[in-house]
Design a protein around this motif. Structure first.
Motif: not given
Ligand code: AMP
Ligand code: GLY
Length: 429
Positions: A113, A128, A153, A165, A167, A198-200, A204, A294
């Motif tokens: 990442k 983000a 996050v 991940v 949150i 940063e939280f967005l 999605e 994301i």
């Molecule tokens: P990822 O494994 O990066 O897809 O993250 C898993 C889930 O976490 C995503 O599908 C989003 O729902 C949530 N997520 C990841 N990054 C963020 C972010 N910066 N802001 C809000 N939600 C996030």
């Protein structure tokens, strides 16, 4: 590389995504032979399943040579992140075989990442704001968290089977989790580096791009439903359903995705000297009216593939041949305007512990849906469950409701002990 025409294909993987890929390939007059490793009960009806683990490159090589394979389509991310494409290029016996999926370096877009964030920042792709930390910078990480707004996050840098991940709403807890990831290797090797982001806030969607590194095609947009519970509640799963098209993607938003995200991604790979032949899955979030990335994945998504491929009218094998030969530019992508939905039937207890080996009945009563198998296998001529996600029920309709009601009618015809599914796919649209 030899010119392709009629091809013998090996698909690596065993999920609904791979069954959908095989189903689509099977429609092509160019397909000569189809082998799947390891596959499932669904792929067994389309080609030859082989009990080879995609992570065992030596065994994959043996299979490829035995079956005289011309092209390998890699379904899941692990073999790509671990360098299966490079393995083929480095082996004189395998060099002539086309691999659909990026080499190890490009697979870092999913495998790291931190790498993906640097890539996006370097190429001005909206995502983000973030900072990355290691064990040596833990204190800086905690101080950084103090400057951020809740929710926090935290992402393990490496592959963590979709669990990396977090949150978190409470600052103290976020600091503790950061320590646990860095000091106690909460996600093993994957959390040697942690990305704090940063939280967005938004909705999605998934965007799949097919590219030969030069040209690209954007496949139909899709939206998946990740949580186990209705109303998007409860634990995260591998995906409980999906729909396509995505009603909130209008022309203006699509144009933003193309110009701000897809084009700079392809251009960025070129500028960085990173060749890429395969699928890029861009996880997007719509914040107000703007798209942000994301995450990147270097493969197709599951269960999105089960709605995206049924909406593609063009010959997938022809597209992949042109991609392999670096001629994607000459192809056009035709899609079906109608709606597709898929609803996943899962094992009781999933995403926690569940039992396998439950006989599945009623599959002979399916009408107007396509059942893509995920966790199934054949035992003594009987189809039984073999995983958490068992089967995806895909239907096409003029409207989303028509597609959904066909899938739900068919779900009611199939039974296995403990079968569970979400009754509200598409509820938010
Ligand atoms: P990822 O494994 O990066 O897809 O993250 C898993 C889930 O976490 C995503 O599908 C989003 O729902 C949530 N997520 C990841 N990054 C963020 C972010 N910066 N802001 C809000 N939600 C996030
Ligand atoms: N549906 C999300 C994924 O395949 O990662």
């Amino acid at each position: 590389m030899p010119k392709l025409r009629f091809v013998k294909i090996l698909v690596l993987g065993s999920g609904g995504r791979e069954h959908a890929i095989c189903w689509k390939l099977k429609q092509s007059p160019l397909l000569q032979r189809l082998v799947i490793a390891p596959g499932n009960a669904g792929t067994a009806s389309l080609g030859k399943n082989s009990d080879v683990n995609p992570g065992d490159f030596g065994a994959v090589k043996k299979l490829v040579l035995e079956e005289n394979i011309d092209m390998v389509i890699v379904g899941p991310e692990d073999p790509l992140v671990n360098g299966i494409h490079d393995f083929f290029l480095d082996d004189p016996d395998l060099q002539g075989i086309h691999v659909i999926g990026p080499k190890k370096e490009a697979a870092r877009l999913e495998g790291s990442k931190d790498f993906a964030k640097d890539f996006m920042n370097r190429h001005h792709i909206p995502t983000a704001a973030h900072s990355s930390f290691t064990i040596n910078t833990l204190e800086e990480g905690k101080a950084y968290l103090e400057t951020q707004k809740s929710p926090y996050v935290l992402k393990a840098d490496g592959l963590a089977a979709g669990k990396g991940v977090l949150i978190i709403h409470d600052l103290q807890e976020a600091k503790e989790e950061l320590s646990a990831m860095l000091l106690d290797a909460k996600f093993g090797q994957a959390s040697t580096t942690v990305v704090v982001e940063e939280f967005l806030s938004g909705i999605e969607l998934s965007c799949f791009v097919l590219t030969d590194g030069d040209d690209y095609k954007i496949l139909p947009f899709a939206k998946d439903y990740k949580r186990i519970g209705e109303g998007d509640t409860g634990l995260n799963t591998g995906g409980m359903g999906a729909i396509s098209p995505v009603p909130f993607v209008d022309e203006a938003f699509e144009e933003k995705i193309r110009t701000r995200i897809v084009q700079p991604t392809i251009e960025g790979l070129k500028k960085d000297g990173i060749p890429y032949k395969g699928f890029i899955f861009i996880g997007l979030i719509k914040v107000d009216s703007d798209p942000y990335v994301i995450e990147y994945n270097v493969r197709l998504g599951d269960p999105e593939t089960e709605v995206v491929l049924p909406r593609i009218k063009s010959d997938l094998l022809q597209l992949l041949q042109s991609l392999a030969e670096g001629n994607l530019e000459k192809e056009s992508l035709e899609t079906d305007d109608r709606f597709a939905c898929t609803v996943m039937a899962v094992s009781g207890g999933y995403p926690g512990s569940y039992e396998k080996g439950k006989p599945i009945s009623g599959l002979d009563k399916i009408e107007d849906s396509i059942v893509f198998h995920a966790g199934t296998r054949i035992v003594e001529d009987e189809i039984v469950t073999n995983g958490g996600r068992v089967m995806a029920f895909t239907s096409i309709g003029v409207g989303l409701n028509e597609a959904l009601s066909t899938s739900y009618d068919n779900l009611a015809r199939v039974q296995f002990d403990g079968m569970n599914y979400r009754k509200d796919i598409g509820f938010d649209l």
